[in-house]
Design a protein around this motif. Structure first.
Motif, PDB file in Angstrom:
ATOM      1  N   THR A 117      -4.150  -0.175  12.601  1.00  0.00           N
ATOM      2  CA  THR A 117      -3.753  -1.153  13.617  1.00  0.00           C
ATOM      3  C   THR A 117      -2.268  -1.468  13.517  1.00  0.00           C
ATOM      4  OG1 THR A 117      -5.969  -2.113  13.598  1.00  0.00           O
ATOM      5  CG2 THR A 117      -4.217  -3.464  14.534  1.00  0.00           C
ATOM      6  N   ALA A 118      -1.766  -1.634  12.303  1.00  0.00           N
ATOM      7  CA  ALA A 118      -0.339  -1.923  12.114  1.00  0.00           C
ATOM      8  C   ALA A 118       0.516  -0.770  12.622  1.00  0.00           C
ATOM      9  CB  ALA A 118      -0.045  -2.204  10.641  1.00  0.00           C
ATOM     10  N   LEU A 119       0.121   0.462  12.288  1.00  0.00           N
ATOM     11  CA  LEU A 119       0.870   1.616  12.777  1.00  0.00           C
ATOM     12  C   LEU A 119       0.789   1.701  14.292  1.00  0.00           C
ATOM     13  CD1 LEU A 119       2.589   4.096  12.264  1.00  0.00           C
ATOM     14  CD2 LEU A 119       0.475   5.406  11.935  1.00  0.00           C
ATOM     15  N   SER A 120      -0.355   1.418  14.854  1.00  0.00           N
ATOM     16  CA  SER A 120      -0.520   1.425  16.302  1.00  0.00           C
ATOM     17  C   SER A 120       0.411   0.414  16.965  1.00  0.00           C
ATOM     18  CB  SER A 120      -1.973   1.120  16.667  1.00  0.00           C
ATOM     19  OG  SER A 120      -2.128   1.048  18.066  1.00  0.00           O
ATOM     20  N   GLN A 121       0.568  -0.741  16.341  1.00  0.00           N
ATOM     21  CA  GLN A 121       1.476  -1.766  16.880  1.00  0.00           C
ATOM     22  C   GLN A 121       2.934  -1.295  16.850  1.00  0.00           C
ATOM     23  OE1 GLN A 121       0.551  -4.780  18.366  1.00  0.00           O
ATOM     24  NE2 GLN A 121      -1.413  -3.725  18.262  1.00  0.00           N
ATOM     25  N   ILE A 122       3.300  -0.544  15.825  1.00  0.00           N
ATOM     26  CA  ILE A 122       4.642   0.037  15.744  1.00  0.00           C
ATOM     27  C   ILE A 122       4.822   1.056  16.862  1.00  0.00           C
ATOM     28  CG2 ILE A 122       6.150   1.541  14.368  1.00  0.00           C
ATOM     29  CD1 ILE A 122       4.918   0.128  11.853  1.00  0.00           C
ATOM     30  N   ILE A 123       3.840   1.919  17.033  1.00  0.00           N
ATOM     31  CA  ILE A 123       3.919   2.975  18.044  1.00  0.00           C
ATOM     32  C   ILE A 123       3.990   2.381  19.447  1.00  0.00           C
ATOM     33  CG2 ILE A 123       2.582   4.850  19.110  1.00  0.00           C
ATOM     34  CD1 ILE A 123       1.787   5.628  16.195  1.00  0.00           C
ATOM     35  N   LYS A 124       3.253   1.322  19.682  1.00  0.00           N
ATOM     36  CA  LYS A 124       3.259   0.676  21.003  1.00  0.00           C
ATOM     37  C   LYS A 124       4.528  -0.137  21.255  1.00  0.00           C
ATOM     38  CE  LYS A 124      -1.740   0.272  21.405  1.00  0.00           C
ATOM     39  NZ  LYS A 124      -2.888  -0.661  21.389  1.00  0.00           N
ATOM     40  N   GLY A 125       5.319  -0.344  20.208  1.00  0.00           N
ATOM     41  CA  GLY A 125       6.546  -1.124  20.355  1.00  0.00           C
ATOM     42  C   GLY A 125       6.329  -2.618  20.253  1.00  0.00           C
ATOM     43  N   ASN A 126       5.152  -3.029  19.810  1.00  0.00           N
ATOM     44  CA  ASN A 126       4.853  -4.453  19.654  1.00  0.00           C
ATOM     45  C   ASN A 126       5.382  -5.020  18.344  1.00  0.00           C
ATOM     46  OD1 ASN A 126       3.443  -4.382  22.080  1.00  0.00           O
ATOM     47  ND2 ASN A 126       1.508  -3.937  21.079  1.00  0.00           N
TER      48      ASN A 126
END
Length: 105
Positions: free
Chosen positions: A30-39
């Motif tokens: 989830t943390a990596l996904s937030q980085i990828i999404k730019g959040n």
């Protein structure tokens, strides 16, 4: 191109999944996904871990985030003139194996 999008492209080019990268950097998917999404912007330590896993030096990662849309119109001609030289310079510094990344992202 945003940092997260570049990271996502590089993950795919390496044939990895986000879950694999997250596990290797000690973060949740989830943390990596937030980085990828730019959040969420990764802290310097996390960004270095991502670069280590992807085998991409940070300068190349940052250079890959620059697109023509980021350049003011009055400097676009200069960017187009210098970008190929900068790519060549980065390849010479970081190795020929990075050439494909610089030319395809």
């Amino acid at each position: 191109m945003e940092l997260g999008k570049v990271i996502n492209v590089l993950i795919k080019k390496k044939g990895l999944t986000q879950v694999e990268v997250a596990n290797r950097i000690g973060k949740s998917p989830t943390a990596l996904s937030q980085i990828i999404k730019g959040n969420y912007n990764p802290n310097p330590d996390t960004l270095q871990k991502i670069c280590d896993v992807l085998e991409v030096p940070q300068p190349i990662l940052y250079f890959l985030t620059i697109s023509e849309e980021d350049i003011p119109i009055e400097k676009l001609e200069l960017y187009r003139m210098l970008a190929p030289s900068i790519k060549d310079f980065l390849i010479k510094i970081f190795g020929e194996e990075k050439k494909e990344l610089l030319n395809e992202v």
